[in-house]
Design an enzyme around this catalytic site. Structure first.
Site, PDB file in Angstrom:
ATOM      1  N   ASP A  93       0.818  -1.215   0.000  1.00  0.00           N
ATOM      2  CA  ASP A  93       0.000   0.000   0.000  1.00  0.00           C
ATOM      3  C   ASP A  93       0.852   1.265   0.000  1.00  0.00           C
ATOM      4  OD1 ASP A  93      -2.548   1.303   0.098  1.00  0.00           O
ATOM      5  OD2 ASP A  93      -2.285   1.665   2.232  1.00  0.00           O
ATOM      6  N   SER A  97      -6.870   5.858  -0.036  1.00  0.00           N
ATOM      7  CA  SER A  97      -7.219   4.532  -0.556  1.00  0.00           C
ATOM      8  C   SER A  97      -8.693   4.240  -0.306  1.00  0.00           C
ATOM      9  CB  SER A  97      -6.364   3.453   0.118  1.00  0.00           C
ATOM     10  OG  SER A  97      -4.993   3.688  -0.088  1.00  0.00           O
ATOM     11  N   GLN A 127      -5.733  -1.378  -6.817  1.00  0.00           N
ATOM     12  CA  GLN A 127      -6.272  -0.425  -5.847  1.00  0.00           C
ATOM     13  C   GLN A 127      -6.962   0.723  -6.571  1.00  0.00           C
ATOM     14  OE1 GLN A 127      -3.841   2.439  -3.161  1.00  0.00           O
ATOM     15  NE2 GLN A 127      -4.361   0.723  -1.827  1.00  0.00           N
TER      16      GLN A 127
END
Length: 298
Positions: A210, A234, A284
């Site tokens: 991430d 995110s 993502q």
């Protein structure tokens, strides 16, 4: 006798934070996740959720995919409770659903699927040709008058004691304001050895995955991660684990962003080991909007 590597405080802290306390059947509590940020880093919640789900599954059945949604910003001064629901225990596949809870509300939800090892057809994408990690500047070399002069915001970020060692394939990504194709690659590995437990390696890679993925979308617009005129957050995160790997050995994280529209950016990543094996993939979507029109959801 081979000398043991020195302990690394940031990695030790990460492993401690990934060690969850069982509260009841299918219920776990993670330590406070304060890392100096105003909200909990999403990759840490992802890693803890992996550990929580894996704690209810036979250790010989690794995760092959996970799909998570970030619902609310996490409070770094509050412990996170993980509620695991046992959806299915089949002959080949096991499915779990996890809710991360703070202040009585879900801040993150994840579905994860586990698969017993099997053999079958094999093919994969080819790893791109990039310099090996040893040929790239270390974080310290970048900070001490390295090959490029980094912006102060990036320098401050890199000065933090971090559990993951990274080598940036093209550091000029952080110095140029010229829009360019939205893609970047980094080598990464834990800053020390990890236990021989597949779930720990999967949790650490989930944590690390991430870091820069959503940041890739900014490359197309000449923006940097800490620019004050951009709001970045995110929204979801998915991973597929294709082959066994070790997160304490170098992995190449190849990232690109095929699309951004409607204040959302879509990014994807391919993770290779040093031998060129594709070991994991990531996808993502994140919020990406100009700060002057930004508002924080309640």
């Amino acid at each position: 006798m081979t000398a043991l590597p020195p302990p690394h405080p940031a990695l030790d802290k990460l492993i401690q934070t990934l060690t969850l306390e069982p509260l009841e059947d299918n219920l776990f509590r993670g330590p406070k996740a304060s890392e100096g940020w105003q909200r909990v880093y999403g990759g840490l919640v992802l890693g803890q959720a992996v550990v929580a789900a894996a704690s209810t599954v036979d250790e010989n059945r690794p995760i092959h995919s996970l799909h998570g949604y970030f619902l609310l910003a996490g409070d770094p001064e509050r412990e996170i409770v993980y509620d695991v629901e046992r959806i299915r225990d089949g002959g080949s596949f096991t499915t779990r659903r996890v809710r991360a809870i703070q202040h009585g509300r879900a801040i993150f939800s994840m579905s994860a699927s586990f698969h017993k090892p099997e053999t079958g057809f094999e093919h994969q994408s080819k790893m791109p040709d990039v310099p090996p990690p040893e040929a790239l500047p270390t974080t310290q070399e970048l900070l001490s008058a390295g090959p490029v002069e980094l912006p102060e915001s990036i320098r401050a970020y890199l000065k933090r004691d971090r559990p993951i060692d990274t080598r940036i394939v093209d550091p000029t990504r952080y110095t140029s304001r010229e829009p360019r194709p939205p893609q970047q690659s980094i080598w990464l590995k834990s800053n020390g050895p990890l236990a021989d437990n597949a779930y720990i390696h999967q949790a650490v890679l989930a944590y690390a995955s991430d870091f820069t993925l959503l940041d890739t979308a900014l490359v197309a617009h000449g923006k940097l991660l800490f620019d004050s005129d951009v709001q970045l957050a995110s929204l979801d995160h998915a991973m597929w684990f294709h082959r066994p790997f070790r997160a304490d050995d170098w992995l190449l994280y190849v990232q690109d962003s095929p699309s951004a529209s409607g204040a959302r950016a879509y990014c994807r990543g391919a993770i290779f080991d040093r031998g060129g094996r594709l070991v994991a993939s990531t996808v993502q979507e994140g919020l990406m909007r100009p700060r002057e029109t930004a508002f924080l959801p309640k």
